[in-house]
Design an enzyme around this catalytic site. Structure first.
Site, PDB file in Angstrom:
ATOM      1  N   ASP A 131       0.594  -1.274  -0.135  1.00 43.09           N
ATOM      2  CA  ASP A 131       0.135   0.122  -0.103  1.00 43.09           C
ATOM      3  C   ASP A 131       0.882   1.268   0.014  1.00 43.09           C
ATOM      4  O   ASP A 131       0.569   2.268   0.844  1.00 43.09           O
ATOM      5  CB  ASP A 131      -0.710  -0.058   0.979  1.00 43.09           C
ATOM      6  CG  ASP A 131      -2.176  -1.237   1.156  1.00 43.09           C
ATOM      7  OD1 ASP A 131      -1.936  -1.719   0.161  1.00 43.09           O
ATOM      8  OD2 ASP A 131      -2.994  -1.187   2.082  1.00 43.09           O
ATOM      9  N   LYS A 167      -6.948  -4.661  -3.225  1.00 44.76           N
ATOM     10  CA  LYS A 167      -7.777  -5.295  -2.380  1.00 44.76           C
ATOM     11  C   LYS A 167      -8.686  -4.388  -1.628  1.00 44.76           C
ATOM     12  O   LYS A 167      -8.428  -3.137  -1.871  1.00 44.76           O
ATOM     13  CB  LYS A 167      -6.736  -6.077  -1.049  1.00 44.76           C
ATOM     14  CG  LYS A 167      -5.818  -4.794  -0.500  1.00 44.76           C
ATOM     15  CD  LYS A 167      -5.004  -5.386   0.471  1.00 44.76           C
ATOM     16  CE  LYS A 167      -4.074  -4.322   1.036  1.00 44.76           C
ATOM     17  NZ  LYS A 167      -4.683  -3.355   1.957  1.00 44.76           N
ATOM     18  N   CYS A 215      -2.146  -2.923   7.700  1.00 41.71           N
ATOM     19  CA  CYS A 215      -2.088  -3.807   6.337  1.00 41.71           C
ATOM     20  C   CYS A 215      -0.816  -4.616   6.198  1.00 41.71           C
ATOM     21  O   CYS A 215      -0.849  -5.694   6.055  1.00 41.71           O
ATOM     22  CB  CYS A 215      -2.063  -2.870   5.165  1.00 41.71           C
ATOM     23  SG  CYS A 215      -3.996  -2.468   4.794  1.00 41.71           S
TER      24      CYS A 215
HETATM   25  C1  VGL Z   1      -4.697   0.539   5.867  1.00 45.17           C
HETATM   26  C2  VGL Z   1      -6.241   1.310   7.060  1.00 45.17           C
HETATM   27  C3  VGL Z   1      -7.266   1.345   6.150  1.00 45.17           C
HETATM   28  C4  VGL Z   1      -3.346   0.212   5.683  1.00 45.17           C
HETATM   29  C5  VGL Z   1      -5.587   0.531   4.768  1.00 45.17           C
HETATM   30  O1  VGL Z   1      -2.697   0.216   4.312  1.00 45.17           O
HETATM   31  O2  VGL Z   1      -2.468  -0.105   6.557  1.00 45.17           O
HETATM   32  N1  VGL Z   1      -4.982   1.064   6.903  1.00 45.17           N
HETATM   33  N2  VGL Z   1      -6.830   0.892   5.085  1.00 45.17           N
END
Ligand code: VGL
Ligand code: ZN
Length: 212
Positions: free
Chosen positions: A16, A114, A159
């Protein structure tokens, strides 16, 4: 500190690295952009790299905006259990959902999206937050014969940690490179994530165990 010599059966998993998690983004992780150059150096060290991209439809059920009376960073009960609410982030096609432009994507062999089901969040790269819906990544990585997975990205305590824990459950060796990650740290979530990863048999180390 364990020294790792990258092997053909290793895969680097970048989690991410998107603008909404960078300073200035809607769910900014402090110092998140510092991870990008480190991730690029790691990409050169590993023969194989995959990346994830948080990819929510507008109006995703993890967005506080969908829960009148509930603030971001609080928890609600979803049909599948407790779910932290977040500011709107990583909306499909929006600039904030893009991977950081400085990330060296050339060597990335798979970008796995995702969190695209409106009703289910997915922190983990392997399994959605209902803990039953697979993303398909386990099968992909197994079929390719990977044994050790090295994790970097955002955020350490959500994540990245959930991905590391699921990697262990799926039988992969898992190494988290903490200086290539940054945390949100909500109500002790970073300490809890570290404990959980350690207890799951993940190796918690730094990029110096891989890079010169
Ligand atoms: C994430 C919260 C919501 C992350 C993704 O990448 O850690 N955290 N969506
Ligand atoms: Zn998300």
């Amino acid at each position: 500190m364990t020294e790792y010599v990258p092997r053909e059966t290793d895969c680097l998993v970048l989690i991410d690295l998107q603008y909404d998690f960078m300073p200035g983004g809607t769910l900014a992780v402090a110092d998140g952009d510092a991870v990008v150059p480190v991730a690029n150096r790691l990409c050169e060290a590993f023969a194989h790299v995959v990346a994830t991209q948080d990819w929510h439809p507008a109006g995703h059920s993890s967005f506080a905006s969908q829960h009148p009376g509930h603030d971001a960073f609080t928890t609600v009960e979803m049909p599948y259990g407790p779910q932290t609410l977040w500011p709107d982030h990583c909306v499909q096609g929006a600039p904030g959902a893009e991977l950081h432009r400085d990330l060296a994507l050339d060597r990335v062999e798979l970008i796995l999206r995702k969190g695209y089901r409106r009703a289910i969040d997915s922190y983990s790269a392997f399994m959605e937050n209902d803990r039953t819906t697979p993303t398909g990544l386990t099968g992909y990585l197994r079929e390719r014969g990977f044994e050790r997975l090295f994790f970097a990205g955002l955020a350490t305590d959500f994540c990245v940690a959930w991905s590391v824990l699921d990697a262990r459950k799926a039988g992969f060796e898992a190494v988290i490179l903490t200086d290539a990650c940054r945390a949100i740290d909500l109500g002790g979530s970073l300490d809890a994530a570290m404990t959980n990863m350690r207890e799951a048999g993940a190796d918690i180390t730094e990029t110096s165990s891989v890079l010169d």
